[in-house]
Design a protein around this motif. Structure first.
Motif, PDB file in Angstrom:
ATOM      1  N   ASP A  81      -5.258  -1.225  13.912  1.00 10.18           N
ATOM      2  CA  ASP A  81      -4.013  -0.528  14.291  1.00 10.18           C
ATOM      3  C   ASP A  81      -4.260   0.893  14.778  1.00 10.18           C
ATOM      4  OD1 ASP A  81      -4.086  -2.078  11.821  1.00 10.18           O
ATOM      5  OD2 ASP A  81      -3.174  -0.342  10.841  1.00 10.18           O
ATOM      6  N   GLU A 139      -7.137  -3.248  -9.589  1.00  9.19           N
ATOM      7  CA  GLU A 139      -7.207  -2.037 -10.417  1.00  9.19           C
ATOM      8  C   GLU A 139      -6.065  -1.953 -11.433  1.00  9.19           C
ATOM      9  OE1 GLU A 139      -8.592   1.483  -8.737  1.00  9.19           O
ATOM     10  OE2 GLU A 139      -8.961   0.606  -6.760  1.00  9.19           O
ATOM     11  N   TYR A 162      -9.223  -4.435  10.815  1.00 12.13           N
ATOM     12  CA  TYR A 162      -7.987  -3.691  11.110  1.00 12.13           C
ATOM     13  C   TYR A 162      -8.161  -3.035  12.456  1.00 12.13           C
ATOM     14  CZ  TYR A 162      -6.493  -4.080   6.232  1.00 12.13           C
ATOM     15  OH  TYR A 162      -6.092  -4.539   5.023  1.00 12.13           O
ATOM     16  N   LYS A 206     -12.226  -3.707  -1.432  1.00 10.14           N
ATOM     17  CA  LYS A 206     -11.799  -4.514  -2.577  1.00 10.14           C
ATOM     18  C   LYS A 206     -10.341  -4.968  -2.435  1.00 10.14           C
ATOM     19  CE  LYS A 206     -12.683  -1.222  -5.566  1.00 10.14           C
ATOM     20  NZ  LYS A 206     -13.159  -0.145  -4.663  1.00 10.14           N
ATOM     21  N   THR A 207      -9.474  -4.004  -2.142  1.00  5.64           N
ATOM     22  CA  THR A 207      -8.052  -4.336  -2.023  1.00  5.64           C
ATOM     23  C   THR A 207      -7.827  -5.316  -0.876  1.00  5.64           C
ATOM     24  OG1 THR A 207      -7.370  -2.235  -2.961  1.00  5.64           O
ATOM     25  CG2 THR A 207      -5.749  -3.384  -1.612  1.00  5.64           C
ATOM     26  N   THR A 208      -8.461  -5.042   0.237  1.00  8.60           N
ATOM     27  CA  THR A 208      -8.322  -5.925   1.396  1.00  8.60           C
ATOM     28  C   THR A 208      -8.746  -7.345   1.034  1.00  8.60           C
ATOM     29  OG1 THR A 208      -8.860  -4.027   2.786  1.00  8.60           O
ATOM     30  CG2 THR A 208      -8.932  -6.193   3.825  1.00  8.60           C
ATOM     31  N   PRO A 249     -17.492   1.088  -4.178  1.00  7.91           N
ATOM     32  CA  PRO A 249     -16.934   2.418  -3.923  1.00  7.91           C
ATOM     33  C   PRO A 249     -15.579   2.349  -3.223  1.00  7.91           C
ATOM     34  CG  PRO A 249     -18.829   1.974  -2.507  1.00  7.91           C
ATOM     35  CD  PRO A 249     -18.739   0.843  -3.456  1.00  7.91           C
ATOM     36  N   SER A 250     -14.908   3.465  -3.272  1.00  6.48           N
ATOM     37  CA  SER A 250     -13.607   3.543  -2.607  1.00  6.48           C
ATOM     38  C   SER A 250     -13.752   3.255  -1.119  1.00  6.48           C
ATOM     39  CB  SER A 250     -13.034   4.948  -2.827  1.00  6.48           C
ATOM     40  OG  SER A 250     -11.727   4.990  -2.335  1.00  6.48           O
ATOM     41  N   GLY A 251     -12.895   2.433  -0.607  1.00  8.37           N
ATOM     42  CA  GLY A 251     -12.944   2.088   0.814  1.00  8.37           C
ATOM     43  C   GLY A 251     -13.905   0.961   1.127  1.00  8.37           C
ATOM     44  N   SER A 252     -14.460   0.343   0.092  1.00  9.00           N
ATOM     45  CA  SER A 252     -15.451  -0.705   0.332  1.00  9.00           C
ATOM     46  C   SER A 252     -14.792  -2.035   0.716  1.00  9.00           C
ATOM     47  CB  SER A 252     -16.320  -0.899  -0.913  1.00  9.00           C
ATOM     48  OG  SER A 252     -15.491  -1.202  -2.027  1.00  9.00           O
ATOM     49  N   ARG A 310       0.816  -1.213   0.000  1.00 12.04           N
ATOM     50  CA  ARG A 310       0.000   0.000   0.000  1.00 12.04           C
ATOM     51  C   ARG A 310       0.850   1.263   0.000  1.00 12.04           C
ATOM     52  NH1 ARG A 310      -5.745  -0.648   1.540  1.00 12.04           N
ATOM     53  NH2 ARG A 310      -6.034  -2.832   2.081  1.00 12.04           N
ATOM     54  N   VAL A 349     -11.748  -1.463  12.289  1.00 13.80           N
ATOM     55  CA  VAL A 349     -12.359  -1.232  10.982  1.00 13.80           C
ATOM     56  C   VAL A 349     -12.681  -2.590  10.369  1.00 13.80           C
ATOM     57  CG1 VAL A 349     -12.017  -0.270   8.673  1.00 13.80           C
ATOM     58  CG2 VAL A 349     -10.962   0.853  10.650  1.00 13.80           C
TER      59      VAL A 349
HETATM   60  N1  LIG Z   1      -3.781  -1.141   7.255  1.00 10.31           N
HETATM   61  C1  LIG Z   1      -5.000  -0.642   7.493  1.00 10.31           C
HETATM   62  N2  LIG Z   1      -5.326  -0.248   8.737  1.00 10.31           N
HETATM   63  C2  LIG Z   1      -6.554   0.255   9.006  1.00 10.31           C
HETATM   64  N3  LIG Z   1      -7.482   0.394   8.105  1.00 10.31           N
HETATM   65  C3  LIG Z   1      -7.222   0.020   6.852  1.00 10.31           C
HETATM   66  C4  LIG Z   1      -5.972  -0.520   6.470  1.00 10.31           C
HETATM   67  N4  LIG Z   1      -6.016  -0.819   5.167  1.00 10.31           N
HETATM   68  C5  LIG Z   1      -7.232  -0.472   4.734  1.00 10.31           C
HETATM   69  N5  LIG Z   1      -7.957   0.032   5.742  1.00 10.31           N
HETATM   70  C6  LIG Z   1      -9.349   0.439   5.677  1.00 10.31           C
HETATM   71  O1  LIG Z   1     -10.107  -0.647   5.234  1.00 10.31           O
HETATM   72  C7  LIG Z   1     -11.132  -0.216   4.397  1.00 10.31           C
HETATM   73  C8  LIG Z   1     -11.069  -0.934   3.052  1.00 10.31           C
HETATM   74  O2  LIG Z   1      -9.923  -0.482   2.347  1.00 10.31           O
HETATM   75  P1  LIG Z   1      -9.528  -1.031   0.920  1.00 10.31           P
HETATM   76  O3  LIG Z   1      -8.241  -0.448   0.564  1.00 10.31           O
HETATM   77  O4  LIG Z   1      -9.623  -2.499   0.937  1.00 10.31           O
HETATM   78  O5  LIG Z   1     -10.671  -0.432   0.025  1.00 10.31           O
HETATM   79  P2  LIG Z   1     -10.766  -0.403  -1.562  1.00 10.31           P
HETATM   80  O6  LIG Z   1     -12.133  -0.867  -1.877  1.00 10.31           O
HETATM   81  O7  LIG Z   1      -9.665  -1.120  -2.154  1.00 10.31           O
HETATM   82  O8  LIG Z   1     -10.668   1.132  -1.841  1.00 10.31           O
HETATM   83  P3  LIG Z   1     -10.111   1.842  -3.191  1.00 10.31           P
HETATM   84  O9  LIG Z   1     -11.192   1.662  -4.205  1.00 10.31           O
HETATM   85  O10 LIG Z   1      -9.956   3.254  -2.777  1.00 10.31           O
HETATM   86  O11 LIG Z   1      -8.850   1.165  -3.555  1.00 10.31           O
HETATM   87  C9  LIG Z   1     -10.992   1.280   4.255  1.00 10.31           C
HETATM   88  O12 LIG Z   1     -11.872   1.899   5.169  1.00 10.31           O
HETATM   89  C10 LIG Z   1      -9.573   1.522   4.652  1.00 10.31           C
HETATM   90  O13 LIG Z   1      -9.443   2.801   5.226  1.00 10.31           O
END
Ligand SMILES: Nc1ncnc2c1ncn2[C@@H]1O[C@H](COP(=O)(O)OP(=O)(O)OP(=O)(O)O)[C@@H](O)[C@H]1O
Ligand SMILES: [Mg+2]
Lengths: 406, 228
Positions: free
Chosen positions: B15, B169, B13, B46-48, B41-44, A405, B20
């Motif tokens: 930390d 992405e 999460y 996906k990456t996690t 949407p962003s923050g939903s 990240r 979260v």
């Molecule tokens: N290391 C972390 N510690 C705490 N919260 C985290 C961490 N990584 C992600 N988050 C939170 O987890 C949630 C999901 O994040 P994630 O990156 O998976 O979303 P995303 O769908 O990939 O967003 P984007 O479309 O912006 O890439 C978000 O609220 C983010 O702030």
């Protein structure tokens, strides 16, 4: 392995300036430290050489009681078979007898104590090249009744060539010793201590003076190869048994050895401080490099690289910086030291006087013995090895999801 | 045949002190040969989600089975080897090792696998030709456009002959032409070699190409559509 070395090498040149600065710091450190070590070792070698050549020899054979009690009574009898045995030991270059004791020397109202040394002029010359240092007058001949006097003593006593010096000492088993010796030559050594040291006489005349007929204090031995001393010492010992003490130059001159050791210790501390600074320089480079490459390292692990392999690349990078620094340093310091060995640096004025006062020759000699160089290689290697623990730990602790990240 | 099987997946999460729920209970099966987009949407989350799916991050709760292996149970070092041999990765950007050329980046994976040089070279050439970069093989990533870099990344992801490619992405930093190129290429690999693709995206044109679209909101699947 080659693949990882290639990656490491290319990584080094990603930020050229930073790598060059880091390499340059090692480069300068290596030059400074080799020069310093070379100078120290050069001066020590010269000191040892002086001490050994002018005086102690590499090995001495003495009466067993002599070393603890340096009295004329603890002398040994000269013996041809003994002399021949020692002379024929493999590796022995030359052997000479000496009879020496303390004596008062005076002229008019001036009196001074010094060593009175009976020598075999020819054999002695083969060992210490004594005739070379006769600055005025002549070297002793084989039946000479005169003396060679060290220059500072001659000055103090106010005697010149042909003048007579009165010697007063204690003879063998309580006999009194007194005699008159004409000055045949004045000795001037490069080493200031030697210049106040004493007087040399032909050995049979010295024996007469001390009423010590046929007696000597030591056989002084020179060897062909300096590094064979201990071996030759053992051989001589095994040949002649326990009747005599056989000592090498380090045992004969413990103060010199100790002085050199403590001076070397001082050098080690200085080098340690220098290398510590360099080490922190390298470490900061590595820390910066790691922080810039977190994501990239994350990707490498993500796609299937084991952390150990990644660590290996970072380890190579650290070691390569060290190797480059050492090579660059040697490229300058080896020729430089070579030139300095050919052209030792004479000291001038005040510094020279200070050196002379301390009994040192006012010339800085250099030495190119292997440790001068291998020590630097070893130290830089150890430093980089220690520093490379950092990236290894850093990779071990790397959290993949965080690194990706970043 | 199912390639991926996910049960009750959660990631919390913690930390910052405030927990979260980035992924909050996902059950999902993906079959071999699917071409699946994950949107939301962003923050939903996906990456996690994709990170856990790829064995890059440990779930707080739940199970992930890929090709019959329970991924989250593997030791760190076994997991790395599992990723090497089973999953191809394409990230959003800065995918490639900058000091290696396009060719070397692709070969690198097979080097890690211990493949012989001949095989590595042949496959690298084949893959870079397939992504249309046969004339840029000796360029380093810095000398390539974003689209070209992503195509090298796809070639690299395919190098280990995985059955499954994960892409978070992959087109986010690309212009529309490069996006289309990359998608066409992925589609081709999917059709010709039956490689399973799972990718996340924000881009409607990318979503259109997907044959299955999974929408995530607040760490949960809110819809799962298949197209024909
Ligand atoms: N290391 C972390 N510690 C705490 N919260 C985290 C961490 N990584 C992600 N988050 C939170 O987890 C949630 C999901 O994040 P994630 O990156 O998976 O979303 P995303 O769908 O990939 O967003 P984007 O479309 O912006 O890439 C978000 O609220 C983010 O702030
Ligand atoms: Mg994301």
């Amino acid at each position: 392995m080659f693949e990882y070395l290639k990656i490491a090498w290319r990584n080094l040149w990603r930020s050229k300036r930073r790598t060059l600065i880091t390499v340059a710091s090692i480069f300068l450190g290596v030059i400074l430290c080799t020069l310093m070590a070379s100078m120290q070792e050069g001066v020590y070698a010269k000191m040892i050489d002086n001490a050994v050549r002018f005086y102690s020899g590499y090995i001495q054979l003495q009466d067993t009681a002599y070393w603890d009690h340096k009295s004329i009574n603890n002398t040994m009898a000269w013996s041809d078979p003994l002399y021949n045995k020692v002379k024929e030991t493999h590796g022995v270059k030359s052997v000479t007898p000496r009879l020496e004791s303390f004596s008062l020397m005076s002229n008019g109202d001036k009196t001074k104590g010094g060593a009175f040394i009976g020598i075999d002029p020819e054999k002695e010359n083969a060992i210490s090249n004594l005739s070379h240092w006769v600055k005025k007058g002549e070297y002793l001949n084989s039946n000479d009744d005169g003396i060679l006097l060290a220059v500072n003593l001659a000055k103090y006593l106010g005697v010149g060539l042909g003048d007579t010096v009165v010697m007063i000492s204690q003879g063998y088993h309580g006999a009194s010793a007194a005699g008159l010796f004409p000055v045949r030559g004045i000795l001037e050594f490069p080493s200031p201590t030697m210049n106040s040291f004493g007087a040399y006489a032909e050995i049979s005349h010295a024996q007469q003076f001390f009423t010590a007929n046929n007696r000597i204090t030591s056989l002084v031995i020179m060897v062909d190869e300096y590094d064979q001393v201990n071996h030759i010492q053992r051989n001589i010992k095994s040949q002649i048994g326990d009747a005599y003490t056989v000592m090498n130059w380090e045992e004969l001159q413990p103060e010199l050895v100790q002085m050199i050791e403590s001076d070397r210790g001082g050098g080690v501390i200085m080098k340690a401080i220098l290398y510590l600074l360099i080490g922190f320089g390298i470490l900061s480079t590595i820390i910066m490099m790691l922080s810039e490459r977190r994501r990239e390292m994350g990707v490498m692990i993500a796609v299937g690289m084991q952390k150990a392999k990644l660590s290996l690349i970072l380890f190579y990078e650290t070691i390569l910086i060290g190797i480059l620094g050492v090579i660059a340093g040697f490229a300058i310091s080896i020729p430089l030291i070579y030139i300095l060995i050919q052209n030792p640096i004479p000291l001038s004025d005040k510094i020279a006087e200070a050196y002379i006062e301390f009994g040192l020759e006012p010339i800085i000699y250099f030495d190119a013995s292997l440790p001068v160089f291998t020590d630097q290689v070893l130290i830089v290697f150890i430093i980089t090895l220690i520093i490379s623990i950092y990236p290894v730990l850093n990779v071990a602790r790397l959290k993949l999801s965080k690194a990706l990240r970043s | 045949m199912s390639v991926i099987n996910i049960k009750n997946l959660k990631k919390i999460y913690n930390d910052t002190g405030v927990p979260v729920n980035a992924v909050n209970g996902i059950d999902l099966t993906i079959n071999e040969g699917e071409f699946t987009a994950i949107v939301g949407p962003s923050g939903s989350g996906k990456t996690t989600f994709l990170n856990m799916l790829g064995g890059l991050d440990k779930p707080t709760v739940g199970e992930i089975h890929i090709n019959g292996t329970q991924v989250e149970k593997l030791s760190a070092s076994k997991l790395i080897n599992f990723r090497l041999n089973n999953i191809g990765f394409v990230f959003q950007a800065y995918n490639l090792i900058p000091v290696l050329t396009a060719k070397e980046n692709v070969e690198f994976i097979m080097h890690l696998q211990g493949k012989p040089k001949k095989e590595r070279e042949a496959r690298t050439k084949e893959l870079l030709t397939a992504v249309g970069l046969e004339d840029r093989m000796d360029s380093r990533p810095g000398k390539l456009s974003g689209g070209q870099q992503q195509r090298v990344a796809v070639a690299r992801a395919l190098a280990s002959r995985p059955r499954f490619i994960l892409a978070d992405e992959p087109t986010a930093n690309l212009d529309s032409k490069s996006t289309e190129n990359l998608l066409d290429m992925m589609e081709k690999m999917n059709k010709e070699e039956n490689i399973t693709f799972v990718f996340s995206t924000h881009d409607a044109r990318v979503v259109k190409k997907a044959r299955r679209v999974i929408t995530i909101e607040d760490g949960k699947i809110v819809s799962d559509e298949r197209k024909n």
